[in-house]
Scaffold this motif. Structure first.
Motif, mmCIF file in Angstrom:
data_model
loop_
_atom_site.group_PDB
_atom_site.id
_atom_site.type_symbol
_atom_site.label_atom_id
_atom_site.label_comp_id
_atom_site.label_asym_id
_atom_site.label_seq_id
_atom_site.Cartn_x
_atom_site.Cartn_y
_atom_site.Cartn_z
ATOM 1 N N SER A 71 -3.196 32.691 49.608
ATOM 2 C CA SER A 71 -2.798 34.093 49.505
ATOM 3 C C SER A 71 -3.132 34.883 50.758
ATOM 4 O O SER A 71 -2.507 35.903 51.044
ATOM 5 N N ASP A 72 -4.145 34.408 51.520
ATOM 6 C CA ASP A 72 -4.543 35.104 52.755
ATOM 7 C C ASP A 72 -4.656 34.077 53.863
ATOM 8 O O ASP A 72 -5.742 33.552 54.161
ATOM 9 N N VAL A 73 -3.515 33.718 54.502
ATOM 10 C CA VAL A 73 -3.483 32.693 55.558
ATOM 11 C C VAL A 73 -4.311 33.120 56.760
ATOM 12 O O VAL A 73 -5.034 32.330 57.369
ATOM 13 N N ALA A 74 -4.218 34.385 57.124
ATOM 14 C CA ALA A 74 -4.953 34.854 58.323
ATOM 15 C C ALA A 74 -6.445 34.680 58.135
ATOM 16 O O ALA A 74 -7.163 34.271 59.057
ATOM 17 N N TYR A 75 -6.950 34.955 56.969
ATOM 18 C CA TYR A 75 -8.383 34.810 56.736
ATOM 19 C C TYR A 75 -8.800 33.343 56.725
ATOM 20 O O TYR A 75 -9.795 32.962 57.325
ATOM 21 N N ASP A 76 -8.026 32.509 56.026
ATOM 22 C CA ASP A 76 -8.393 31.094 55.906
ATOM 23 C C ASP A 76 -8.270 30.352 57.242
ATOM 24 O O ASP A 76 -8.986 29.373 57.478
ATOM 25 N N ALA A 77 -7.344 30.787 58.094
ATOM 26 C CA ALA A 77 -7.143 30.083 59.382
ATOM 27 C C ALA A 77 -8.032 30.618 60.495
ATOM 28 O O ALA A 77 -8.060 30.065 61.599
ATOM 29 N N ARG A 78 -8.769 31.725 60.202
ATOM 30 C CA ARG A 78 -9.567 32.335 61.265
ATOM 31 C C ARG A 78 -10.613 31.373 61.843
ATOM 32 O O ARG A 78 -10.723 31.214 63.052
ATOM 33 N N ARG A 79 -11.389 30.739 60.989
ATOM 34 C CA ARG A 79 -12.483 29.873 61.478
ATOM 35 C C ARG A 79 -11.976 28.674 62.265
ATOM 36 O O ARG A 79 -12.426 28.413 63.385
ATOM 37 N N PRO A 80 -11.034 27.840 61.760
ATOM 38 C CA PRO A 80 -10.555 26.719 62.581
ATOM 39 C C PRO A 80 -9.867 27.168 63.866
ATOM 40 O O PRO A 80 -9.981 26.497 64.891
ATOM 41 N N MET A 81 -9.192 28.335 63.838
ATOM 42 C CA MET A 81 -8.540 28.810 65.050
ATOM 43 C C MET A 81 -9.576 29.231 66.104
ATOM 44 O O MET A 81 -9.392 28.986 67.300
ATOM 45 N N MET A 82 -10.665 29.870 65.659
ATOM 46 C CA MET A 82 -11.716 30.239 66.613
ATOM 47 C C MET A 82 -12.368 28.990 67.221
ATOM 48 O O MET A 82 -12.678 28.944 68.416
ATOM 49 N N GLU A 83 -12.549 27.978 66.404
ATOM 50 C CA GLU A 83 -13.119 26.717 66.931
ATOM 51 C C GLU A 83 -12.164 26.076 67.924
ATOM 52 O O GLU A 83 -12.581 25.527 68.947
ATOM 53 N N LEU A 84 -10.871 26.105 67.635
ATOM 54 C CA LEU A 84 -9.896 25.524 68.562
ATOM 55 C C LEU A 84 -9.863 26.304 69.871
ATOM 56 O O LEU A 84 -9.753 25.721 70.950
ATOM 57 N N ARG A 85 -9.934 27.657 69.787
ATOM 58 C CA ARG A 85 -9.961 28.448 71.011
ATOM 59 C C ARG A 85 -11.205 28.144 71.845
ATOM 60 O O ARG A 85 -11.120 27.990 73.077
ATOM 61 N N SER A 86 -12.341 28.012 71.181
ATOM 62 C CA SER A 86 -13.586 27.669 71.895
ATOM 63 C C SER A 86 -13.475 26.286 72.528
ATOM 64 O O SER A 86 -13.913 26.061 73.662
ATOM 65 N N PHE A 87 -12.873 25.344 71.799
ATOM 66 C CA PHE A 87 -12.697 23.995 72.333
ATOM 67 C C PHE A 87 -11.838 24.014 73.592
ATOM 68 O O PHE A 87 -12.167 23.393 74.611
ATOM 69 N N VAL A 88 -10.686 24.745 73.541
ATOM 70 C CA VAL A 88 -9.781 24.779 74.691
ATOM 71 C C VAL A 88 -10.476 25.384 75.911
ATOM 72 O O VAL A 88 -10.402 24.856 77.034
ATOM 73 N N GLU A 89 -11.159 26.491 75.698
ATOM 74 C CA GLU A 89 -11.838 27.147 76.821
ATOM 75 C C GLU A 89 -12.928 26.258 77.409
ATOM 76 O O GLU A 89 -13.071 26.149 78.636
ATOM 77 N N GLN A 90 -13.744 25.623 76.559
ATOM 78 C CA GLN A 90 -14.820 24.745 77.058
ATOM 79 C C GLN A 90 -14.266 23.536 77.777
ATOM 80 O O GLN A 90 -14.771 23.128 78.828
ATOM 81 N N TYR A 91 -13.196 22.955 77.233
ATOM 82 C CA TYR A 91 -12.636 21.761 77.876
ATOM 83 C C TYR A 91 -12.034 22.106 79.231
ATOM 84 O O TYR A 91 -12.228 21.382 80.202
ATOM 85 N N GLN A 92 -11.299 23.235 79.280
ATOM 86 C CA GLN A 92 -10.715 23.635 80.559
ATOM 87 C C GLN A 92 -11.804 23.972 81.590
ATOM 88 O O GLN A 92 -11.624 23.735 82.790
ATOM 89 N N ARG A 93 -12.917 24.487 81.123
ATOM 90 C CA ARG A 93 -14.004 24.864 82.038
ATOM 91 C C ARG A 93 -14.850 23.679 82.482
ATOM 92 O O ARG A 93 -15.222 23.572 83.651
ATOM 93 N N ASP A 94 -15.168 22.767 81.555
ATOM 94 C CA ASP A 94 -16.159 21.721 81.851
ATOM 95 C C ASP A 94 -15.574 20.331 82.063
ATOM 96 O O ASP A 94 -16.187 19.514 82.776
ATOM 97 N N TRP A 95 -14.423 20.022 81.467
ATOM 98 C CA TRP A 95 -14.005 18.614 81.485
ATOM 99 C C TRP A 95 -12.568 18.369 81.931
ATOM 100 O O TRP A 95 -12.090 17.253 81.832
ATOM 101 N N LEU A 96 -11.905 19.349 82.404
ATOM 102 C CA LEU A 96 -10.537 19.149 82.877
ATOM 103 C C LEU A 96 -10.586 18.530 84.265
ATOM 104 O O LEU A 96 -10.781 19.218 85.267
ATOM 105 N N THR A 97 -10.446 17.247 84.323
ATOM 106 C CA THR A 97 -10.696 16.487 85.561
ATOM 107 C C THR A 97 -9.698 16.820 86.658
ATOM 108 O O THR A 97 -10.042 16.812 87.844
ATOM 109 N N ALA A 98 -8.481 17.127 86.301
ATOM 110 C CA ALA A 98 -7.437 17.312 87.310
ATOM 111 C C ALA A 98 -7.701 18.514 88.201
ATOM 112 O O ALA A 98 -7.388 18.496 89.396
ATOM 113 N N THR A 99 -8.276 19.580 87.677
ATOM 114 C CA THR A 99 -8.446 20.819 88.447
ATOM 115 C C THR A 99 -9.902 21.178 88.705
ATOM 116 O O THR A 99 -10.180 22.098 89.477
#
Length: 489
Positions: A71-99
């Protein structure tokens, strides 16, 4: 020029120290390199798997939302989406070998280049960009970023693309792990090879230098040992032809000198024994002959008395000769005790002259004392020394030449006894040789027979040492021989 033994040993020790230092340096470098490789694998290769696993878990949570209506997709998806955003930012900052410009990224790119896997960099970049784009799209459709939609929802295609991109990124990192581990294994083999090289170099250097030292020492030492054994068993002197300038050459030269001295001493001893045997035989023969005369002419008092007088002189001479030999052996062995007493040297000299005059009847002995002739010394030893000096002086004197004994006492506490005689033409140039224990003072008697031995002068020198005195022999112009004994009061 032959390298010295000390230098060979120094090179051997230096080589071992250098190799030990190289081994220590190699160990330090290897330890640091392996520590760096281990830290690199742990922080840059293994840690991304943990983060990717968390991203995959977040993606699976979004799949669960697709499977069950909410009934509330935005609320239920908030936590996994925040984790995914944190993952993308950390990976691009610490482990993206190409750049990335981090040392770990540079290290991994070098390993990928050696393995021919640089194409993985573009694949990783594409996968991360896909994940970032999908996450941004999902944030907009769920209303987490930007204007809120009238009906928040999850697009299945985006969630599926997200899962596929995360799976691909995980697969790329698995390949990164293979390349990194291969590079680690290569470094490990190189370090092991370096250790083996240092060890083999150490064994080779030690063997070569040890062989050089062995070849420089052992054969020459064996020749020396063989020469010593032959000299001991056979008494033959074989010069060692080892005339380099190293330590063993010095030892060989010393052995040659010692062998030569011992051989010469043996010859001198043989000559001495021959002369001593003759000296002992002469008075014994004379005593035997005149004892028979005395027995056969026992009723002729004049013949009997003359024969007994000759026997007495020869017995005195024989006793003194034997005493010389015994005292010389006892003094050389340190067995003769030293018993100092107050001595009147003038009175002692008169007594010795009185005893020797019957033996040396062809020579007159004159005594010239000057000053106080009292000293502290061993009377028996000094009497023996004066007897030996007078006997040797008479031995070298020309026929019927007088012997002059002078006793000078000065105010400095010195007592100088000198015996002068003209003669000694047949003596060696080096008069110190007369002081050797087996030297021979050869002089011609009436029948051309050698009668004097150097044991007396060797004995005088030993007695002088016991008294802290000095004894010397010198030749002066006019064939004058001077025997000097300087004593302290």
């Amino acid at each position: 020029m032959r390298m010295s033994i000390g230098r060979r040993l120094s090179l051997l020790i230096a080589s071992q120290l250098i190799l030990a230092a190289l081994g220590i340096m190699t160990s330090i470098v290897a330890f640091r390199r392996l520590t760096h490789e281990t830290a690199y694998l742990r922080h840059y290769v293994f840690e991304p798997f943990v983060v990717i696993s968390s991203g995959i878990e977040s993606s699976n949570a979004l799949f669960d939302l697709l499977a069950r209506p909410s009934s509330d997709v935005a609320y239920d998806a908030r936590r996994p989406m925040m984790e995914l955003r944190s993952f993308v930012e950390q990976y691009q900052r610490d482990w993206l070998t190409a750049t990335s410009t981090l040392p770990e990224a540079l290290h991994l790119r070098a390993a990928l280049d050696r393995a021919g896997e640089l194409g993985l960099l573009n694949e990783e970049l594409a996968a991360v960009d896909t994940i970032a784009a999908v996450v941004a799209s999902l944030e907009r459709t769920t209303g987490l970023v930007g204007p809120a939609p009238t009906a928040p929802f999850l697009r299945r295609a985006d969630v599926e693309d997200l899962g596929a991109a995360l799976a691909k990124l995980n697969k790329i990192n698995l390949r990164y792990m293979d390349v990194a581990y291969s590079a680690y294994d290569r470094n490990r083999r190189l370090i092991l090879l370096a250790f083996l090289s240092v060890c083999l170099a150490g064994v080779a250097a030690a063997s070569l230098f040890g062989l050089a030292v062995h070849r420089a020492i052992v054969p020459r030492v064996r020749r020396m040992v063989t020469a010593v054994q032959r000299f001991r068993e056979l008494g033959t002197y074989e010069p060692l032809g080892d005339w380099g300038n190293d330590e063993l050459a010095v030892l060989a030269h010393t052995l040659n000198t010692s062998f030569k001295a011992i051989a010469e001493r043996d010859k001198d001893r043989d000559r001495f024994l021959a002369v001593a045997a003759h000296e002992l035989k002469t008075p014994l023969t004379t005593m035997k002959g005149f004892s028979q005369v005395a027995l056969n002419q026992r009723h002729d008092a004049a013949v009997r008395d003359r024969a007994l007088a000759i026997i007495d002189r020869q017995a005195t001479r024989l006793a003194r000769l034997v005493q010389d030999l015994l005292w010389c052996a006892r003094i050389s062995g340190g067995e003769r005790p030293f018993n100092p007493q107050a001595i009147d040297v003038q009175e002692l000299a008169r007594r010795v002259i009185g005893e020797i005059e019957p033996v040396a009847s062809d020579h007159s002995i004159r005594l010239m004392p000057r000053g106080d002739a009292h000293i502290l010394g061993d009377p028996e030893l000094l009497e023996q020394a004066l007897w030996s000096l007078l006997v040797q002086a008479v031995s070298v004197a020309l026929e019927h030449e007088p012997v002059l004994m002078t006793i000078d006492a000065d105010s400095a506490g010195r007592e100088l006894i000198t015996i002068e005689v003209r003669g000694g033409k047949d003596l060696p140039e080096d008069l110190d040789r007369l002081l050797e224990p087996f030297a021979v003072i050869a002089f011609e008697g009436r029948r051309g027979e050698p009668r004097g031995t150097g044991i007396g002068l060797h004995l005088v020198q030993g007695i002088a040492r016991l008294h802290g005195a000095r004894f010397s022999i010198e030749r002066r112009p006019g064939d004058i021989m001077v025997f000097s004994l300087e004593l302290r009061r």
